[in-house]
Scaffold this motif. Structure first.
Motif, PDB file in Angstrom:
ATOM      1  N   PRO A 236    -105.021 -27.698 -29.199  1.00 25.69           N
ATOM      2  CA  PRO A 236    -103.683 -28.260 -29.195  1.00 25.69           C
ATOM      3  C   PRO A 236    -102.723 -27.385 -29.975  1.00 25.69           C
ATOM      4  O   PRO A 236    -103.109 -26.665 -30.886  1.00 25.69           O
ATOM      5  N   ALA A 237    -101.461 -27.458 -29.588  1.00 26.69           N
ATOM      6  CA  ALA A 237    -100.438 -26.675 -30.277  1.00 26.69           C
ATOM      7  C   ALA A 237    -100.261 -27.194 -31.685  1.00 26.69           C
ATOM      8  O   ALA A 237    -100.384 -28.381 -31.962  1.00 26.69           O
ATOM      9  N   ALA A 238     -99.991 -26.290 -32.589  1.00 26.66           N
ATOM     10  CA  ALA A 238     -99.807 -26.686 -33.979  1.00 26.66           C
ATOM     11  C   ALA A 238     -98.548 -27.500 -34.109  1.00 26.66           C
ATOM     12  O   ALA A 238     -97.553 -27.261 -33.438  1.00 26.66           O
ATOM     13  N   PRO A 239     -98.507 -28.515 -34.974  1.00 28.04           N
ATOM     14  CA  PRO A 239     -97.316 -29.312 -35.161  1.00 28.04           C
ATOM     15  C   PRO A 239     -96.223 -28.492 -35.799  1.00 28.04           C
ATOM     16  O   PRO A 239     -96.464 -27.516 -36.497  1.00 28.04           O
ATOM     17  N   SER A 240     -94.993 -28.897 -35.565  1.00 22.37           N
ATOM     18  CA  SER A 240     -93.865 -28.112 -36.052  1.00 22.37           C
ATOM     19  C   SER A 240     -93.649 -28.248 -37.532  1.00 22.37           C
ATOM     20  O   SER A 240     -92.941 -27.459 -38.125  1.00 22.37           O
ATOM     21  N   GLY A 241     -94.247 -29.214 -38.162  1.00 19.57           N
ATOM     22  CA  GLY A 241     -94.069 -29.366 -39.586  1.00 19.57           C
ATOM     23  C   GLY A 241     -95.076 -30.317 -40.159  1.00 19.57           C
ATOM     24  O   GLY A 241     -95.869 -30.916 -39.464  1.00 19.57           O
ATOM     25  N   GLY A 242     -95.047 -30.450 -41.476  1.00 18.65           N
ATOM     26  CA  GLY A 242     -95.931 -31.399 -42.108  1.00 18.65           C
ATOM     27  C   GLY A 242     -95.580 -32.814 -41.704  1.00 18.65           C
ATOM     28  O   GLY A 242     -94.442 -33.122 -41.383  1.00 18.65           O
ATOM     29  N   PHE A 243     -96.527 -33.733 -41.715  1.00 22.56           N
ATOM     30  CA  PHE A 243     -96.318 -35.107 -41.294  1.00 22.56           C
ATOM     31  C   PHE A 243     -95.424 -35.797 -42.302  1.00 22.56           C
ATOM     32  O   PHE A 243     -95.854 -36.284 -43.326  1.00 22.56           O
ATOM     33  N   GLY A 244     -94.132 -35.816 -41.998  1.00 24.45           N
ATOM     34  CA  GLY A 244     -93.193 -36.440 -42.902  1.00 24.45           C
ATOM     35  C   GLY A 244     -92.875 -35.597 -44.110  1.00 24.45           C
ATOM     36  O   GLY A 244     -92.147 -36.031 -44.978  1.00 24.45           O
ATOM     37  N   GLY A 245     -93.397 -34.388 -44.210  1.00 24.88           N
ATOM     38  CA  GLY A 245     -93.212 -33.615 -45.414  1.00 24.88           C
ATOM     39  C   GLY A 245     -92.324 -32.411 -45.255  1.00 24.88           C
ATOM     40  O   GLY A 245     -92.227 -31.599 -46.145  1.00 24.88           O
ATOM     41  N   GLY A 246     -91.669 -32.253 -44.096  1.00 27.30           N
ATOM     42  CA  GLY A 246     -90.790 -31.121 -43.900  1.00 27.30           C
ATOM     43  C   GLY A 246     -91.391 -30.061 -43.014  1.00 27.30           C
ATOM     44  O   GLY A 246     -92.532 -30.139 -42.588  1.00 27.30           O
ATOM     45  N   ALA A 248     -93.060 -26.653 -41.841  1.00 23.76           N
ATOM     46  CA  ALA A 248     -94.064 -25.739 -42.378  1.00 23.76           C
ATOM     47  C   ALA A 248     -94.005 -24.431 -41.603  1.00 23.76           C
ATOM     48  O   ALA A 248     -93.682 -24.416 -40.422  1.00 23.76           O
ATOM     49  N   ILE A 249     -94.277 -23.322 -42.263  1.00 23.88           N
ATOM     50  CA  ILE A 249     -94.321 -22.034 -41.588  1.00 23.88           C
ATOM     51  C   ILE A 249     -95.650 -21.375 -41.896  1.00 23.88           C
ATOM     52  O   ILE A 249     -96.287 -21.664 -42.911  1.00 23.88           O
ATOM     53  N   ASP A 250     -96.055 -20.493 -40.995  1.00 20.14           N
ATOM     54  CA  ASP A 250     -97.305 -19.755 -41.165  1.00 20.14           C
ATOM     55  C   ASP A 250     -96.983 -18.421 -41.820  1.00 20.14           C
ATOM     56  O   ASP A 250     -96.313 -17.581 -41.226  1.00 20.14           O
ATOM     57  N   ALA A 251     -97.462 -18.249 -43.050  1.00 17.49           N
ATOM     58  CA  ALA A 251     -97.137 -17.040 -43.810  1.00 17.49           C
ATOM     59  C   ALA A 251     -98.040 -15.867 -43.465  1.00 17.49           C
ATOM     60  O   ALA A 251     -97.958 -14.822 -44.087  1.00 17.49           O
ATOM     61  N   ASP A 329     -85.450 -28.434 -45.929  1.00 15.41           N
ATOM     62  CA  ASP A 329     -86.621 -29.015 -45.257  1.00 15.41           C
ATOM     63  C   ASP A 329     -87.697 -27.947 -45.094  1.00 15.41           C
ATOM     64  O   ASP A 329     -87.847 -27.371 -44.034  1.00 15.41           O
ATOM     65  N   LEU A 330     -88.446 -27.705 -46.157  1.00 15.97           N
ATOM     66  CA  LEU A 330     -89.518 -26.710 -46.121  1.00 15.97           C
ATOM     67  C   LEU A 330     -90.696 -27.231 -46.928  1.00 15.97           C
ATOM     68  O   LEU A 330     -90.658 -27.275 -48.155  1.00 15.97           O
ATOM     69  N   SER A 331     -91.750 -27.691 -46.224  1.00 13.21           N
ATOM     70  CA  SER A 331     -92.937 -28.206 -46.910  1.00 13.21           C
ATOM     71  C   SER A 331     -93.859 -27.046 -47.233  1.00 13.21           C
ATOM     72  O   SER A 331     -94.854 -26.813 -46.569  1.00 13.21           O
ATOM     73  N   SER A 332     -93.511 -26.298 -48.254  1.00 13.67           N
ATOM     74  CA  SER A 332     -94.224 -25.084 -48.600  1.00 13.67           C
ATOM     75  C   SER A 332     -94.333 -24.985 -50.104  1.00 13.67           C
ATOM     76  O   SER A 332     -93.478 -25.488 -50.842  1.00 13.67           O
ATOM     77  N   ARG A 368     -89.207 -28.119 -50.816  1.00 16.04           N
ATOM     78  CA  ARG A 368     -88.238 -29.052 -50.246  1.00 16.04           C
ATOM     79  C   ARG A 368     -87.458 -29.770 -51.340  1.00 16.04           C
ATOM     80  O   ARG A 368     -88.024 -30.284 -52.295  1.00 16.04           O
ATOM     81  N   GLY A 369     -86.119 -29.778 -51.196  1.00 14.20           N
ATOM     82  CA  GLY A 369     -85.260 -30.460 -52.153  1.00 14.20           C
ATOM     83  C   GLY A 369     -84.834 -29.625 -53.342  1.00 14.20           C
ATOM     84  O   GLY A 369     -84.017 -30.086 -54.143  1.00 14.20           O
ATOM     85  N   GLN A 370     -85.339 -28.400 -53.463  1.00 19.13           N
ATOM     86  CA  GLN A 370     -84.955 -27.545 -54.585  1.00 19.13           C
ATOM     87  C   GLN A 370     -83.541 -26.987 -54.365  1.00 19.13           C
ATOM     88  O   GLN A 370     -83.179 -26.604 -53.258  1.00 19.13           O
ATOM     89  N   LYS A 371     -82.780 -26.959 -55.422  1.00 17.99           N
ATOM     90  CA  LYS A 371     -81.450 -26.345 -55.405  1.00 17.99           C
ATOM     91  C   LYS A 371     -81.298 -25.572 -56.706  1.00 17.99           C
ATOM     92  O   LYS A 371     -81.374 -26.167 -57.790  1.00 17.99           O
ATOM     93  N   PHE A 372     -81.101 -24.261 -56.591  1.00 22.01           N
ATOM     94  CA  PHE A 372     -81.123 -23.445 -57.792  1.00 22.01           C
ATOM     95  C   PHE A 372     -80.173 -22.260 -57.647  1.00 22.01           C
ATOM     96  O   PHE A 372     -79.767 -21.890 -56.542  1.00 22.01           O
ATOM     97  N   GLU A 373     -79.858 -21.700 -58.785  1.00 20.98           N
ATOM     98  CA  GLU A 373     -79.030 -20.491 -58.843  1.00 20.98           C
ATOM     99  C   GLU A 373     -79.929 -19.324 -59.228  1.00 20.98           C
ATOM    100  O   GLU A 373     -80.709 -19.424 -60.172  1.00 20.98           O
TER     101      GLU A 373
END
Length: 747
Positions: A236-246, A248-251, A329-332, A368-373
């Protein structure tokens, strides 16, 4: 305690169960070898599991109470862990001291960091070995209690399967059929041992003909189907993201599925006073093993301790830039950051940065949710300085090529760069060649032509077809640079993105979506450091330092084949707008029915999970009710026992059916007539000689069982009724087991 009761608590067939449990633990740990390289941890874990289970068996054989066995195993585990890992600070080698306890949190922290930062297979350090061996020991103690004390082998089977699945999901690969078969057989053996013990405890006239044979056939069929038929099914094709967690990318440069997602998801925003937005790196890949690039496994330091020094040669300009990054939105466990970052402000959680490549990772926090300078200091040489520098230095693995690298790649690199007289111009020649008319950007061609990878074989095929996406352009560039003896690596991250139209503190906001996932190469120059290039056709901005004679040292964008190159349109990882007749000039909204589907799916999945125990309980109840209608007093009685367990009413093995029925009648509102008829039927079924009485009235049995169940639920409080309906404890707690005796309602 009466002798018959002691015999009920201490089963006579613990030996086979203990052996089956040990085999199950061994089988469940086999997939760990794909995540952690084999070593002392494996021997220690297996030996400790054997010692604990052997001790459990011996303690039970000498008649020690089950209540004492589990604490004794915990004490043995503590002594063994102390002797192996803390003997230098222990009392009498096996008794942990205060210093031993103080070391544990630090060991766990280091092991967690190794797991978060490292790449499979990890080298088993002392801290990682401590974590694995200790966890295996605690798992064995818990399983021993569940199987041999609580007599719930099915629950233990679920736990073993979960342990087997975790490393399998973390490092996707071809299934180990032998390990799976061993695990399946071990779980089935556990179930069969418990079932056989229960059969022997029943009366001689209890029906059991053919059950063992049918179970064996079903189990064997299931294993055959799983081992032979399942591998033949399409993956099966990999899901586009974590289940409810944002998202995900393949590094590991397997970005094809990520880029081919049907809907774009906003991932990260950035704004700065600088003239242009920045590429944001997530992972760096230096090691090329032939088939694929591997993410770097470098040592890291806590972000708050990061204090790099400028390593650029004298005379090289250092450009400082302050930028705000917001992760949507990045579950990483990797943080998207610009290159050459030196300080961070506003990052929450425990984050570490690699000094070798500037990637930021966390053992426990999410991006996910981080905001920084972030402040970055980037060397920006002039064109003349870049041409005078040599592409030399860097780590040794940045120049390594697989032994089976096709010679045609090196020959092609030499041909393309033949007219250049220095390393920088050679790389510019490669970049211009890739971005020229000979190549096309395509997400589909690699799949259709069968080279959707990043290793030397995929690159060789890409250089023939000359159509692919960023992974192929970046990999081909890096490999060709290595054939020219230049240290190179590949970076995975995000293109700068597109302007949103928003302004923060007079700074334009850029947003990157999943369509801006990207890979690009970097080459190391002595006296300058790592320099990024952009070989992917029609994407990003081509690398070219400005000449001193221009009076400015801003990078010069190299002309690209696009008809109307714009600073914003070049930052898209999708095919060029002119290649898509449906692409419009206006920015489309990111909300759609498709974007709402994940939320709907999450809600539906949560409701299904909440309802699943009740549905399973309903299926079992209907099956037993059907058996009761056919005259099975045992099935009708089990319905009553299960209702009592669901409502928290104790169902001890020491209580006869008549005594239990009287308690239900007197304390829990069961109808007296129905209880009397059903108890009498159970007693006749259990104790009377075959043929002494006529066949039981199935309709009456079913009606009495239903009436007693309904009365028990009606007499219970509303919260207890709700819990009993939604989470039926009888699914995992058997009548007469230890847990069935310890129910909260004693009357």
């Amino acid at each position: 305690m009466p002798a018959d009761r002691a015999e009920a608590v201490r089963p006579r067939h613990d030996g086979p169960s203990t052996i089956a449990l040990l085999l199950g633990v061994v089988a469940a740990l086999i997939p760990l070898f794909t995540v952690i390289a084999g070593g002392a941890w494996a021997a220690l874990a297996f030996v400790l599991a054997g010692i604990l289970l052997g001790a459990s068996y011996l303690l039970r054989r000498i008649g020690l109470s089950a209540i004492v066995v589990t604490p004794a195993l915990v004490a043995l585990w503590t002594a063994a862990m102390t002797a192996v890992f803390f003997s230098d600070v222990a009392w009498f080698l096996i008794i942990p001291s205060g210093e031993a306890f103080a070391r544990v949190p630090r060991l766990i922290e280091i092991a967690s960091s190794d797991i978060a930062v490292g790449v499979a297979p990890l080298e088993a350090s002392a801290s990682l070995t401590f974590l694995i061996v200790g966890a295996v020991g605690l798992l064995v103690i818990a399983l021993d209690h569940v199987v041999l004390t609580a007599r719930m082998p099915l629950l233990a089977g679920v736990a073993l399967i979960a342990v087997w699945l975790i490393p399998t999901l973390a490092v996707p690969q071809e299934m180990d059929l032998w390990a799976f078969t061993l695990l399946a057989l071990s779980v089935l053996w556990l179930l069969r041992t418990e079932t056989r013990a229960r059969h022997r405890a029943r009366s001689a006239n209890a029906p059991r003909g053919g059950v063992g044979a049918v179970a064996a056939v079903i189990a064997a069929s299931a294993i055959v189907v799983a081992v032979i038929a399942a591998p033949a099914l399409p993956t099966p094709a990999a899901p586009s993201g974590g289940f409810g967690g944002g998202t995900a990318i393949d590094a590991s440069l397997n970005l094809g599925d990520d880029l081919r997602r049907p809907a774009e998801v906003p991932v990260v925003r950035q704004w700065s006073a600088a003239a242009a937005p920045a590429y944001l790196r997530v992972a760096t890949l230096t090691e090329l093993n032939g088939d694929s690039w591997q993410p770097d496994r470098n040592r890291s330091v806590p972000l708050e301790e990061w204090a790099p020094e400028d390593d650029a040669a004298a005379g090289i300009e250092i450009v400082e830039d302050t930028r705000t990054v917001e992760v949507l939105d990045l579950s990483s466990a990797q943080l998207p950051v610009p290159a050459d970052a030196v300080t961070f402000d506003g990052v929450t959680g425990a984050w570490r940065i690699s000094a070798a490549n500037g990637t930021v990772v966390s053992p426990s926090s999410a991006a996910r949710g981080q905001k920084f300078e972030v402040v970055s200091r980037t060397p920006r040489p002039t064109l003349e300085q870049a041409r005078a520098a040599e592409a030399r230095g860097g780590p040794d693995e940045a120049r390594e090529l697989p032994a089976d690298a096709p010679p045609a790649i090196a020959a092609l690199a030499a041909e393309v760069t033949a007219d250049a007289s220095n390393d920088y111009d050679r790389l510019l020649a490669l970049q211009s060649w890739f971005r020229g008319p000979d190549f096309d950007y395509s997400l589909d061609a690699p799949v259709e032509e069968g080279f959707d990878g990043s290793g030397v074989e995929a690159v060789s095929r890409f250089l023939e077809v000359r159509s692919g996406y960023c992974v192929h352009f970046a990999s081909a560039f890096a490999i060709m640079a290595r054939t020219l003896d230049m240290p190179s690596r590949v970076v995975v991250g995000f293109l700068p993105g597109l302007p949103t139209g928003d302004v923060v503190d007079d700074e334009r906001v850029y947003q990157a979506t999943t369509a801006q996932l990207h890979a690009w190469p970097e080459v190391f120059f002595d006296g300058i450091g790592w320099v990024a290039f952009e070989p992917t056709k029609s994407l990003g901005t081509a690398q070219r330092f400005a000449s001193e004679s221009n009076g400015s040292n801003e990078p010069e964008p190299e002309p690209t084949p696009t008809a109307t190159p714009q600073p914003t349109s070049t930052a898209s990882a999708a095919p060029r707008p002119e290649d898509d007749p449906t692409a419009g000039g206006a920015t489309t909204t990111t909300f759609s029915i498709v974007s709402a589907l994940p939320l709907v799916g999450i809600v539906a999945a949560v409701l299904l999970v909440l309802a699943l125990p009740a549905l399973v309980g309903l299926v079992f109840s209907r099956r037993r009710m059907s058996l009761a209608r056919r005259g099975s007093a045992a099935a009708a009685w089990r319905l009553v026992q299960n209702a009592a367990i669901d409502l928290g009413i104790p169902v001890p093995a020491s209580e006869s059916p008549r005594a239990f029925g009287e308690r239900l009648r007197d304390a829990h509102g069961a109808p007296p007539d129905a209880v009397e008829r059903l108890v009498s039927a159970v007693e006749r079924s259990s104790y009377a000689l075959p043929g002494s009485f006529g066949d039981a009235d199935g309709a009456e049995l079913a009606a009495d069982a239903a009436a007693i169940r309904a009365a028990l639920f009606a007499a219970a409080s509303a919260p207890r009724r709700l819990v009993g309906r939604l989470i039926p404890r009888s699914l995992i707690i058997r009548p007469g087991s230890t847990f069935a005796e310890a129910m909260p309602l004693s009357r």
